[in-house]
Design a protein around this motif. Structure first.
Motif, mmCIF file in Angstrom:
data_model
loop_
_atom_site.group_PDB
_atom_site.id
_atom_site.type_symbol
_atom_site.label_atom_id
_atom_site.label_comp_id
_atom_site.label_asym_id
_atom_site.label_seq_id
_atom_site.Cartn_x
_atom_site.Cartn_y
_atom_site.Cartn_z
ATOM 1 N N LEU A 101 0.822 -1.198 0.000
ATOM 2 C CA LEU A 101 0.000 0.000 0.000
ATOM 3 C C LEU A 101 0.860 1.253 0.000
ATOM 4 C CD1 LEU A 101 -2.811 -1.026 2.503
ATOM 5 C CD2 LEU A 101 -2.995 -0.810 0.038
ATOM 6 N N GLN A 102 1.965 1.197 0.698
ATOM 7 C CA GLN A 102 2.838 2.363 0.734
ATOM 8 C C GLN A 102 3.422 2.639 -0.648
ATOM 9 O OE1 GLN A 102 6.128 2.099 3.400
ATOM 10 N NE2 GLN A 102 6.797 4.177 3.024
ATOM 11 N N ARG A 103 3.803 1.590 -1.371
ATOM 12 C CA ARG A 103 4.352 1.783 -2.713
ATOM 13 C C ARG A 103 3.322 2.347 -3.677
ATOM 14 N NH1 ARG A 103 6.588 -3.630 -4.479
ATOM 15 N NH2 ARG A 103 5.782 -4.398 -2.529
ATOM 16 N N LEU A 104 2.050 2.027 -3.472
ATOM 17 C CA LEU A 104 1.012 2.549 -4.354
ATOM 18 C C LEU A 104 0.797 4.046 -4.145
ATOM 19 C CD1 LEU A 104 -1.671 -0.258 -4.231
ATOM 20 C CD2 LEU A 104 -0.226 0.366 -6.153
ATOM 21 N N GLY A 105 0.945 4.487 -2.908
ATOM 22 C CA GLY A 105 0.775 5.903 -2.617
ATOM 23 C C GLY A 105 -0.603 6.400 -3.034
ATOM 24 N N GLY A 106 -0.646 7.498 -3.761
ATOM 25 C CA GLY A 106 -1.904 8.102 -4.191
ATOM 26 C C GLY A 106 -2.647 7.303 -5.238
ATOM 27 N N ARG A 107 -1.954 6.343 -5.865
ATOM 28 C CA ARG A 107 -2.623 5.515 -6.877
ATOM 29 C C ARG A 107 -3.653 4.582 -6.260
ATOM 30 N NH1 ARG A 107 1.820 2.604 -10.201
ATOM 31 N NH2 ARG A 107 2.008 1.803 -8.107
ATOM 32 N N ILE A 108 -3.695 4.477 -4.934
ATOM 33 C CA ILE A 108 -4.685 3.611 -4.279
ATOM 34 C C ILE A 108 -6.105 4.070 -4.610
ATOM 35 C CG2 ILE A 108 -4.783 4.871 -2.096
ATOM 36 C CD1 ILE A 108 -4.901 1.070 -2.467
ATOM 37 N N ARG A 109 -6.249 5.310 -5.038
ATOM 38 C CA ARG A 109 -7.560 5.836 -5.405
ATOM 39 C C ARG A 109 -8.019 5.340 -6.784
ATOM 40 N NH1 ARG A 109 -9.654 9.291 -2.090
ATOM 41 N NH2 ARG A 109 -10.960 10.328 -3.647
ATOM 42 N N GLU A 110 -7.110 4.733 -7.540
ATOM 43 C CA GLU A 110 -7.453 4.182 -8.852
ATOM 44 C C GLU A 110 -8.045 2.779 -8.673
ATOM 45 O OE1 GLU A 110 -3.855 4.149 -11.083
ATOM 46 O OE2 GLU A 110 -3.545 6.322 -10.851
ATOM 47 N N PRO A 111 -9.118 2.471 -9.404
ATOM 48 C CA PRO A 111 -9.752 1.151 -9.246
ATOM 49 C C PRO A 111 -8.806 -0.018 -9.509
ATOM 50 C CG PRO A 111 -11.096 2.583 -10.635
ATOM 51 C CD PRO A 111 -9.813 3.306 -10.366
ATOM 52 N N GLN A 112 -7.923 0.114 -10.505
ATOM 53 C CA GLN A 112 -7.026 -0.992 -10.843
ATOM 54 C C GLN A 112 -6.073 -1.291 -9.690
ATOM 55 O OE1 GLN A 112 -7.279 1.847 -12.588
ATOM 56 N NE2 GLN A 112 -8.160 1.305 -14.561
ATOM 57 N N ALA A 113 -5.555 -0.257 -9.062
ATOM 58 C CA ALA A 113 -4.631 -0.457 -7.939
ATOM 59 C C ALA A 113 -5.360 -1.076 -6.753
ATOM 60 C CB ALA A 113 -3.990 0.873 -7.540
ATOM 61 N N LEU A 114 -6.572 -0.616 -6.499
ATOM 62 C CA LEU A 114 -7.352 -1.152 -5.383
ATOM 63 C C LEU A 114 -7.672 -2.625 -5.615
ATOM 64 C CD1 LEU A 114 -8.793 -0.549 -2.719
ATOM 65 C CD2 LEU A 114 -10.808 0.080 -4.062
ATOM 66 N N LEU A 115 -8.068 -2.967 -6.830
ATOM 67 C CA LEU A 115 -8.370 -4.370 -7.132
ATOM 68 C C LEU A 115 -7.130 -5.248 -7.046
ATOM 69 C CD1 LEU A 115 -10.956 -4.012 -10.017
ATOM 70 C CD2 LEU A 115 -11.376 -4.661 -7.640
ATOM 71 N N ARG A 116 -5.983 -4.690 -7.395
ATOM 72 C CA ARG A 116 -4.750 -5.467 -7.275
ATOM 73 C C ARG A 116 -4.488 -5.828 -5.816
ATOM 74 N NH1 ARG A 116 0.119 -2.707 -9.911
ATOM 75 N NH2 ARG A 116 0.284 -1.740 -7.888
ATOM 76 N N THR A 117 -4.744 -4.893 -4.898
ATOM 77 C CA THR A 117 -4.561 -5.216 -3.479
ATOM 78 C C THR A 117 -5.578 -6.259 -3.034
ATOM 79 O OG1 THR A 117 -6.027 -3.458 -2.627
ATOM 80 C CG2 THR A 117 -3.708 -2.885 -2.988
#
Length: 86
Positions: free
Chosen positions: A1-17
C-alpha cells in the motif's frame, strides 16, 4: 500500500490489493474457516481505507461482496454451523 501511494484511489490499484488478500481468503475458506476469512477481509478494508482508497470504490466492493455472501448463503455454500455462528 505504501508503494502505491496516491494511486490507491485508482480502481485498478485497489483491485490489485484485493487480489493479494483474496487468494489467501479463498484458501482459508476452503479449510473451511469462514470467520478467519472474514477477518482477513475486514483487515484489508481497514488498511485500504486508511491508505486513502476512494469511498465509492470501497462501497462497490462491499456491495458486490454482500451480494456474493447472500448468494453463498442462499445456495448453501456456507454450511449450517457457519450460518449459526453468523
Amino acid at each position: 500500500l505504501q508503494r502505491l501511494g496516491g494511486r490507491i484511489r485508482e480502481p485498478q490499484a485497489l483491485l490489485r490489493t484485493l487480489v493479494h488478500v483474496g487468494f489467501p481468503m479463498l484458501v482459508v475458506m476452503a479449510q473451511p474457516d469462514l470467520t478467519t476469512a472474514l477477518v482477513f477481509g475486514a483487515i484489508w478494508l481497514a488498511m485500504v481505507f486508511l491508505a486513502g482508497a476512494d469511498l465509492r470504490h470501497l462501497g462497490v466492493i462491499l456491495a458486490v461482496s454482500a451480494a456474493l455472501f447472500a448468494l453463498a448463503w442462499r445456495f448453501d455454500v456456507i454450511r449450517d454451523y457457519q450460518k449459526g455462528r453468523v
